[in-house]
Design a protein around this motif. Structure first.
Motif, PDB file in Angstrom:
ATOM      1  N   TRP A  76     -11.272 -34.711 -16.737  1.00  0.00           N
ATOM      2  CA  TRP A  76     -10.528 -35.035 -17.942  1.00  0.00           C
ATOM      3  C   TRP A  76      -9.106 -34.467 -17.795  1.00  0.00           C
ATOM      4  O   TRP A  76      -8.915 -33.346 -17.291  1.00  0.00           O
ATOM      5  N   PRO A  77      -8.106 -35.232 -18.203  1.00  0.00           N
ATOM      6  CA  PRO A  77      -6.702 -34.852 -17.930  1.00  0.00           C
ATOM      7  C   PRO A  77      -6.324 -33.422 -18.308  1.00  0.00           C
ATOM      8  O   PRO A  77      -5.629 -32.745 -17.556  1.00  0.00           O
ATOM      9  N   GLU A  78      -6.816 -32.940 -19.427  1.00  0.00           N
ATOM     10  CA  GLU A  78      -6.434 -31.601 -19.879  1.00  0.00           C
ATOM     11  C   GLU A  78      -7.085 -30.475 -19.084  1.00  0.00           C
ATOM     12  O   GLU A  78      -6.763 -29.298 -19.283  1.00  0.00           O
ATOM     13  N   HIS A  79      -7.982 -30.826 -18.151  1.00  0.00           N
ATOM     14  CA  HIS A  79      -8.672 -29.809 -17.353  1.00  0.00           C
ATOM     15  C   HIS A  79      -8.394 -29.937 -15.855  1.00  0.00           C
ATOM     16  O   HIS A  79      -9.057 -29.286 -15.043  1.00  0.00           O
ATOM     17  N   ARG A  80      -7.428 -30.742 -15.497  1.00  0.00           N
ATOM     18  CA  ARG A  80      -7.117 -30.935 -14.077  1.00  0.00           C
ATOM     19  C   ARG A  80      -6.392 -29.718 -13.514  1.00  0.00           C
ATOM     20  O   ARG A  80      -5.745 -28.970 -14.233  1.00  0.00           O
ATOM     21  N   GLY A  81      -6.531 -29.530 -12.207  1.00  0.00           N
ATOM     22  CA  GLY A  81      -5.864 -28.421 -11.532  1.00  0.00           C
ATOM     23  C   GLY A  81      -6.643 -27.121 -11.564  1.00  0.00           C
ATOM     24  O   GLY A  81      -6.122 -26.084 -11.153  1.00  0.00           O
ATOM     25  N   LEU A  82      -7.891 -27.164 -12.020  1.00  0.00           N
ATOM     26  CA  LEU A  82      -8.710 -25.957 -12.122  1.00  0.00           C
ATOM     27  C   LEU A  82      -9.802 -25.888 -11.062  1.00  0.00           C
ATOM     28  O   LEU A  82     -10.650 -25.010 -11.102  1.00  0.00           O
ATOM     29  N   GLY A  83      -9.810 -26.840 -10.134  1.00  0.00           N
ATOM     30  CA  GLY A  83     -10.833 -26.852  -9.091  1.00  0.00           C
ATOM     31  C   GLY A  83     -12.111 -27.572  -9.488  1.00  0.00           C
ATOM     32  O   GLY A  83     -13.111 -27.503  -8.763  1.00  0.00           O
ATOM     33  N   ILE A  84     -12.104 -28.255 -10.608  1.00  0.00           N
ATOM     34  CA  ILE A  84     -13.305 -28.938 -11.092  1.00  0.00           C
ATOM     35  C   ILE A  84     -13.674 -30.104 -10.173  1.00  0.00           C
ATOM     36  O   ILE A  84     -14.850 -30.287  -9.840  1.00  0.00           O
ATOM     37  N   GLY A  85     -12.692 -30.872  -9.738  1.00  0.00           N
ATOM     38  CA  GLY A  85     -12.957 -31.966  -8.804  1.00  0.00           C
ATOM     39  C   GLY A  85     -13.577 -31.452  -7.515  1.00  0.00           C
ATOM     40  O   GLY A  85     -14.518 -32.038  -6.979  1.00  0.00           O
ATOM     41  N   THR A  86     -13.079 -30.343  -7.030  1.00  0.00           N
ATOM     42  CA  THR A  86     -13.634 -29.720  -5.823  1.00  0.00           C
ATOM     43  C   THR A  86     -15.100 -29.341  -6.046  1.00  0.00           C
ATOM     44  O   THR A  86     -15.956 -29.584  -5.193  1.00  0.00           O
ATOM     45  N   GLY A  87     -15.391 -28.776  -7.193  1.00  0.00           N
ATOM     46  CA  GLY A  87     -16.765 -28.405  -7.510  1.00  0.00           C
ATOM     47  C   GLY A  87     -17.697 -29.606  -7.577  1.00  0.00           C
ATOM     48  O   GLY A  87     -18.846 -29.541  -7.119  1.00  0.00           O
TER      49      GLY A  87
END
Length: 139
Positions: A76-87
């Motif tokens: 979700w756009p407001e949570h990007r850049g936190l490593g969530i996609g990597t997880g």
């Protein structure tokens, strides 16, 4: 920072929100909720959660033996850049049902850096082929 929980529990996935976020992406803009529902139902899906609220999604199309195609990795756009996609990608690669899979593939026009971390490479080996066609009227 809150701990991101990764879960394969389908009952936790907010289908409406997930479909909405995918339809806002460059690759999912032409999809309907019905198409997304069918795609999700025929894939291994995973969600990412912060404080029990879904903030990401990914899925893999697979035979659970030899081949896996990673798709719809989205945060979700407001949570990007936190490593969530990597997880999310790591969870798919580590899933026990996919331990024997040696052929992993995906398509992206903007997230090469994410997938390079896992060993994915752009394929120009002359073996990869693709057919892009218009969906049938009944799809």
């Amino acid at each position: 920072m809150a701990v991101v929980e990764i879960s394969f529990d389908l009952s936790r996935i907010d289908f409406g929100k997930t479909s909405e976020v995918i339809k806002a992406s460059y690759w999912g803009a032409e999809r309907s909720d019905e198409i997304n529902r069918r795609a999700f139902d025929n894939s291994l899906c995973v969600g990412a959660y912060l404080d029990r609220r879904q903030v990401g999604f990914a899925r893999v199309v697979t035979d659970n033996a030899c081949f896996a195609y990673v798709c719809d990795v989205i945060v979700w756009p407001e949570h990007r850049g936190l490593g969530i996609g990597t997880g999310l990608v790591q969870a798919l690669l580590d899933h026990p049902d996919l331990a024997s899979v040696t052929g992993w593939s995906l398509r992206t026009s903007d997230a090469h850096g994410l997938y390079n971390k896992f060993g994915f490479e752009v394929s120009n080996d002359g073996m990869y082929m693709r057919l892009a066609r218009q969906p049938a009227a009944h799809a």
